[in-house]
Write an enzyme that holds these catalytic residues in place. Structure first.
Site, PDB file in Angstrom:
ATOM      1  CE  LYS A  58      -2.310  -2.816  -0.541  1.00  0.00           C
ATOM      2  NZ  LYS A  58      -2.373  -3.986  -0.378  1.00  0.00           N
ATOM      3  N   GLY A 193      -1.075  -9.869  -7.692  1.00  0.00           N
ATOM      4  CA  GLY A 193      -0.305  -9.410  -9.350  1.00  0.00           C
ATOM      5  C   GLY A 193      -0.324  -8.263 -10.009  1.00  0.00           C
ATOM      6  CD  GLU A 195      -2.849  -4.788  -3.958  1.00  0.00           C
ATOM      7  OE1 GLU A 195      -4.216  -5.157  -3.056  1.00  0.00           O
ATOM      8  OE2 GLU A 195      -2.184  -4.788  -2.943  1.00  0.00           O
ATOM      9  N   GLY A 278      -0.175 -16.684  -6.390  1.00  0.00           N
ATOM     10  CA  GLY A 278      -0.680 -18.117  -5.118  1.00  0.00           C
ATOM     11  C   GLY A 278      -0.177 -17.766  -4.307  1.00  0.00           C
ATOM     12  CG  LEU A 326      -8.137 -11.457   2.414  1.00  0.00           C
ATOM     13  CD1 LEU A 326      -9.803 -11.484   2.212  1.00  0.00           C
ATOM     14  CD2 LEU A 326      -7.805 -10.703   1.001  1.00  0.00           C
ATOM     15  CG  HIS A 328      -9.777  -7.902   6.456  1.00  0.00           C
ATOM     16  ND1 HIS A 328      -8.666  -7.595   5.885  1.00  0.00           N
ATOM     17  CD2 HIS A 328     -11.208  -8.531   6.213  1.00  0.00           C
ATOM     18  CE1 HIS A 328      -9.172  -7.464   4.384  1.00  0.00           C
ATOM     19  NE2 HIS A 328     -10.393  -8.562   5.128  1.00  0.00           N
ATOM     20  CG  HIS A 451     -25.346  16.503  -1.282  1.00  0.00           C
ATOM     21  ND1 HIS A 451     -24.854  15.448  -2.641  1.00  0.00           N
ATOM     22  CD2 HIS A 451     -25.091  17.555  -1.828  1.00  0.00           C
ATOM     23  CE1 HIS A 451     -24.929  16.574  -3.565  1.00  0.00           C
ATOM     24  NE2 HIS A 451     -25.244  17.391  -3.788  1.00  0.00           N
TER      25      HIS A 451
END
Ligand code: FAD
Ligand code: AMP
EC number: 1.8.1.4
Length: 474
Positions: A58, A193, A195, A278, A326, A328, A451
């Site tokens: 990230k 791949g 990312e 993988g 994952l 989390h 909004h």
């Protein structure tokens, strides 16, 4: 006599370190054993996710997005920057600093919670004893009433394209390239791949992605995958579907690839190759022969719905067991197991685990795809809303993609929410909350959304389920 704990956790990734902290919070005497060696050669807590996965990827995705926006987004705002350059040392260095901050942070959390950290390779012996082999070969044995196995996963290696992390890279190698490769090959159009391919594409690499399967991103909803494929192609990712790599040879500082598709054999030369086909559960050397802990045909530790292995006091969580790989998901299993051990009511609902792909646009979903529901014969209705009609998205110049809400045709219960577009990694949380509370499309439709925000796309898609979206024709 070996030191005795209430809980020993093997593995300090997001599954293991979270389990250890929660167990300690609950008053259990806890140890955590981990063997990961960081870039500086020292013990680095946090596992794959913090060291060579979620966090560093990230960091690079964000840096590369800033650079890409200079030429591809800012001109639309009337802002131009000439001669923008990337200093790769700073680019990678920033990522390394973030990794260090977070892996060091786990050490501090362990201290604060009185979790004892052991550095070395842990092996479960019969009777809930754990043998720890240090990097210098030294051995010690500790024991516990409960052992939680959280050994994570490692990248799958293709026998004809072995990782050397110079030319043929795994995820760790692709996060540490010291020169932007002119041509980057990526094998596997999965989350990793796409990312990491995006990072290097945004810095200027010509990126070719070879994917053996004929469909793009089969795990996602087909409508979302279709939009994403179009956008990734615009970014310049050359994605070849139905293209299976069969050979990779390092020749003259390049990698010569052979792949096969419906038209036969093809050759392709790249400067670096990322193999992202993988990951497999990692249990090498983890279990003595007589522990009774079972692994399935894919090498995953077998557990029941409470993450129990069937062997008294032995549990397993995270990438090493069934379910999505994952962070989390592993963390929630860690919390739940610690709570079950302490006699409390742990809870993990694998049906509402959100998936996020941090590409541009981002992709996120929770629950079932249309295809899964069709296959299961569940009657459903669908509402969609495009970001092109969302004021905030247009103001950001990021009006790409859509939100799709799937609800049960009779009960209106939310069955799946799928998104591709700006900021959907954050928007998906609303859908997860609604689904966890067994909400309906009507519930989402009746909630006031600020909004102008991107979240209005969720609201309008929920309204659209019953053909009453306001800002589009129904
Ligand atoms: P791991 O994080 O793999 O940790 C296991 C730890 O156990 C390691 O430190 C390992 O060295 C140690 N270990 C193993 N065996 C032993 C032993 N016998 N003795 C001692 N120590 C041992 N997931 C997300 O949710 N979001 C993302 O954005 C995301 N991005 C990713 C990007 C990349 C490039 C990659 C590779 C993965 C990404 N993932 C992401 C997946 C995520 O990293 C994993 O799901 C997560 O790390 C699994 O956690 P874990 O604790 O089960 O295992
Ligand atoms: P994931 O499991 O999400 O990380 O995705 C890995 C992807 O790699 C899958 O979509 C596989 O189909 C793909 N894959 C596996 N082996 C090959 C290969 N030899 N050539 C091209 N793609 C492959």
């Amino acid at each position: 006599m070996s030191e005795k704990f209430d809980v020993i956790v093997i593995g300090a990734g997001p599954a293991g370190y979270v389990a250890a902290i929660r167990a300690a919070q609950l008053g259990l005497k806890t140890a955590c054993v981990d063997a990961f060696v960081g870039k500086d050669g020292k013990q680095a807590l946090g596992g794959t996710c913090l060291n060579v996965g979620c966090i560093p990827s990230k960091a690079l995705l964000d840096s590369s997005k800033q650079f890409y926006n200079l030429s591809h987004n800012l001109p639309a705002h009337g802002i131009s920057v000439e001669n923008a350059k990337v200093d790769l040392g700073t680019f990678i260095g920033r990522k390394d600093k973030i990794v260090k901050q977070f892996t060091g942070g786990i050490g501090q959390l362990f201290k604060a919670n009185k979790v004892t950290a052991f550095f070395g390779k842990g092996k479960l012996l019969k009777g809930n004893n754990v043998e720890i082999t240090g990097n210098d070969g030294s051995k010690q044995t500790i024991s516990a009433t409960n052992v939680i196995l959280a050994s994570g996963s490692v990248p799958i290696e293709l026998p004809f394209a072995k990782f050397d992390n110079k030319y043929i890279l795994d995820n760790a190698g692709a996060l540490d390239i010291n020169e932007v490769p002119k041509r980057l090959g990526v094998i596997g159009a999965g989350v990793i791949g796409l990312e990491l391919g995006s990072v290097w594409r945004r810095l200027g690499s010509e990126v070719t992605v070879l994917e053996a399967l004929p469909d793009f991103l089969g795990v996602a909803d087909a409508d979302i995958a279709k939009i994403a494929l179009k956008e990734f192609t615009k970014l310049g990712l050359d994605i070849k579907l139905g293209a299976k790599l069969s050979k990779a040879e390092i020749k003259n500082n390049t990698v010569a690839l052979t792949y096969e598709d419906k038209d036969g054999k093809h050759e392709l030369t790249v400067d670096k190759l990322l193999v992202a086909v993988g990951r497999r559960a990692y249990t090498d050397g983890l279990l003595a022969d007589d522990t009774g802990v079972k692994v399935d045909e894919r090498g995953r530790i077998v557990v029941d719905e409470h993450n129990h292995t069937g062997v008294d006091g032995v549990w397993a969580i995270g990438d090493a067991v069934r379910g999505p790989m994952l962070a989390h998901k592993g963390s929630e299993e860690g919390v739940a197991v610690a709570e079950w051990i302490a006699g409390k009511a742990g809870h993990v609902n694998l049906d509402t685990v959100p998936w996020v792909i941090y590409t541009e646009p981002e992709i996120a979903w929770a629950g079932k795809t249309e295809k899964q529901l069709k296959d299961e014969g569940v009657p459903y209705k669908v509402g969609t809303f495009p970001f092109a009609a969302i004021g905030r998205a247009v103001a950001m110049n990021e009006a790409i993609g859509q939100v799709k809400v799937i609800a049960h045709a009779e009960t209106d219960r939310l069955l799946g929410v799928h998104m591709v577009g700006p900021g959907v990694s954050e928007l998906i949380a609303e859908a997860v909350v609604a689904m966890e509370f067994k909400g309906s499309a009507e519930d989402l439709a009746r909630i006031v959304h600020a909004h102008p925000t991107l979240s209005e796309a969720v609201h309008e898609a929920a309204l659209s389920v019953d053909k009453r979206a306001i800002h589009k024709g129904n």
